[in-house]
Design a protein around this motif. Structure first.
Motif, PDB file in Angstrom:
ATOM      1  N   UNK A 207     -12.720  11.895  -2.323  1.00 17.55           N
ATOM      2  CA  UNK A 207     -12.600  13.308  -1.953  1.00 17.55           C
ATOM      3  C   UNK A 207     -11.345  13.626  -1.154  1.00 17.55           C
ATOM      4  N   UNK A 208     -10.637  12.612  -0.670  1.00 18.46           N
ATOM      5  CA  UNK A 208      -9.460  12.861   0.158  1.00 18.46           C
ATOM      6  C   UNK A 208      -8.227  12.978  -0.734  1.00 18.46           C
ATOM      7  N   UNK A 209      -7.545  14.134  -0.750  1.00 19.90           N
ATOM      8  CA  UNK A 209      -6.386  14.324  -1.635  1.00 19.90           C
ATOM      9  C   UNK A 209      -5.268  13.313  -1.394  1.00 19.90           C
ATOM     10  N   UNK A 210      -5.149  12.825  -0.183  1.00 16.11           N
ATOM     11  CA  UNK A 210      -4.076  11.900   0.161  1.00 16.11           C
ATOM     12  C   UNK A 210      -4.309  10.501  -0.388  1.00 16.11           C
ATOM     13  N   UNK A 211      -5.556  10.225  -0.814  1.00 15.23           N
ATOM     14  CA  UNK A 211      -5.933   8.873  -1.232  1.00 15.23           C
ATOM     15  C   UNK A 211      -6.327   8.803  -2.707  1.00 15.23           C
ATOM     16  N   UNK A 212      -6.016   9.837  -3.463  1.00 15.98           N
ATOM     17  CA  UNK A 212      -6.487   9.930  -4.848  1.00 15.98           C
ATOM     18  C   UNK A 212      -5.920   8.830  -5.737  1.00 15.98           C
ATOM     19  N   UNK A 213      -4.685   8.406  -5.502  1.00 15.91           N
ATOM     20  CA  UNK A 213      -4.090   7.364  -6.349  1.00 15.91           C
ATOM     21  C   UNK A 213      -4.829   6.044  -6.173  1.00 15.91           C
ATOM     22  N   UNK A 214      -5.105   5.668  -4.927  1.00 19.43           N
ATOM     23  CA  UNK A 214      -5.848   4.431  -4.686  1.00 19.43           C
ATOM     24  C   UNK A 214      -7.245   4.520  -5.279  1.00 19.43           C
ATOM     25  N   UNK A 215      -7.899   5.668  -5.134  1.00 21.07           N
ATOM     26  CA  UNK A 215      -9.244   5.802  -5.698  1.00 21.07           C
ATOM     27  C   UNK A 215      -9.215   5.663  -7.217  1.00 21.07           C
ATOM     28  N   UNK A 216      -8.298   6.348  -7.873  1.00 18.39           N
ATOM     29  CA  UNK A 216      -8.218   6.270  -9.332  1.00 18.39           C
ATOM     30  C   UNK A 216      -7.959   4.847  -9.795  1.00 18.39           C
ATOM     31  N   UNK A 217      -7.108   4.136  -9.072  1.00 22.89           N
ATOM     32  CA  UNK A 217      -6.820   2.749  -9.417  1.00 22.89           C
ATOM     33  C   UNK A 217      -8.052   1.874  -9.215  1.00 22.89           C
ATOM     34  N   UNK A 218      -8.805   2.133  -8.164  1.00 20.84           N
ATOM     35  CA  UNK A 218      -9.937   1.278  -7.810  1.00 20.84           C
ATOM     36  C   UNK A 218     -11.145   1.445  -8.728  1.00 20.84           C
ATOM     37  N   UNK A 219     -11.126   2.448  -9.618  1.00 21.10           N
ATOM     38  CA  UNK A 219     -12.247   2.642 -10.529  1.00 21.10           C
ATOM     39  C   UNK A 219     -12.256   1.618 -11.661  1.00 21.10           C
ATOM     40  N   UNK A 220     -11.158   0.916 -11.860  1.00 18.24           N
ATOM     41  CA  UNK A 220     -11.070  -0.028 -12.970  1.00 18.24           C
ATOM     42  C   UNK A 220     -12.121  -1.131 -12.832  1.00 18.24           C
ATOM     43  N   UNK A 221     -12.867  -1.326 -13.888  1.00 13.84           N
ATOM     44  CA  UNK A 221     -13.955  -2.317 -13.927  1.00 13.84           C
ATOM     45  C   UNK A 221     -15.019  -2.051 -12.871  1.00 13.84           C
TER      46      UNK A 221
END
Length: 249
Positions: free
Chosen positions: A64-78
């Motif tokens: 939910x944090x706009x500043x951390x969206x890239x890390x979250x999207x990356x961390x969804x893998x597997x």
């Protein structure tokens, strides 16, 4: 805020007629729902969450944090980040900001592409776990106390290695008269903590301005299928051997 704590603001969709303003305080994200209510002695902005009372898991915080969206999207893998939703575990997570990933995009474009194309989850896991401690929810103050191990401190700069889920990193506190600065370091990459102590119900998030990774972290071995050139060379060798045997006989 009280006790010297800060509020962090983000303007989302800045070009919209009515930009969306979000803020984070004490580990809670809120959005301004009604801005600019004028009062005699100030201005009121109505928000949709109570600040300072953590109610989100680390997983929800990242999502939910706009500043951390890239890390979250990356961390969804597997489904790697699913464990961050567990309230049975504690986490200390140094999360690279979107700006940290943009730096990787500029300086290591090939590695960035490999990571975000979604086909190399093991590489992603390896890098993210370098930024994570499982079993403890350490604030920066606690980390500084943990790594000082002396009274008084050894000087304006002191630090110690931290055991992460994947290897070790160096934690450094730069103590000053009013507060301090905090860094983590791995293989010469020094990341500054730019948003400390984001509290969650199952851990603490510290936002950093660099990603602890090298290009070698995403080196992908070549395919085991021979290339066209390799097949041609193999065929030529077989023909040569067969021809030599025919002459011999």
């Amino acid at each position: 805020m009280s006790n010297g704590r800060k509020l962090y603001f983000a303007v989302n969709q800045p070009k919209a007629v009515v930009p969306v303003i979000s803020l984070e305080g004490g580990g809670v994200n809120a959005t301004v729902t009604t801005p600019d209510i004028a009062a005699k002695n100030g201005v009121i902005h109505i928000i949709d969450h109570i600040l300072g009372i953590p109610s989100q898991t680390v997983y929800v915080k990242l999502s939910t944090d706009p500043m951390l969206s890239a890390t979250f999207n990356l961390s969804t893998q597997d489904g790697w980040n699913k464990r961050l939703n567990s309230r049975e575990e504690k986490f200390t997570l140094f999360v690279p900001s979107n700006g940290a990933w943009e730096f990787i995009h500029r300086t290591l474009p090939s590695a960035f592409k490999k990571l975000f194309m979604g086909e190399f989850p093991n590489h992603v896991k390896y890098i993210l776990e370098r930024h994570m401690i499982v079993g403890q929810d350490w604030s920066l103050e606690e980390l500084a106390a943990l790594t000082t191990n002396s009274t008084p401190p050894r000087g304006p700069n002191h630090g110690e290695r931290l055991q992460m889920t994947r290897g070790k990193i160096y934690f450094q506190a730069r103590v000053m008269n009013r507060g301090g600065e905090y860094y983590i370091e791995w293989n010469g990459i020094k990341a500054k903590v730019i948003r400390p102590d984001v509290e969650c119900v199952n851990g603490v998030v510290h936002v950093v301005d660099k990603v602890l990774m090298k290009n070698r972290d995403v080196t992908v071995s070549g395919s085991t299928t021979p290339s066209v050139t390799g097949l041609a060379a193999l065929l030529s060798t077989l023909i040569t051997v067969a021809f030599a045997r025919a002459l011999h006989h």
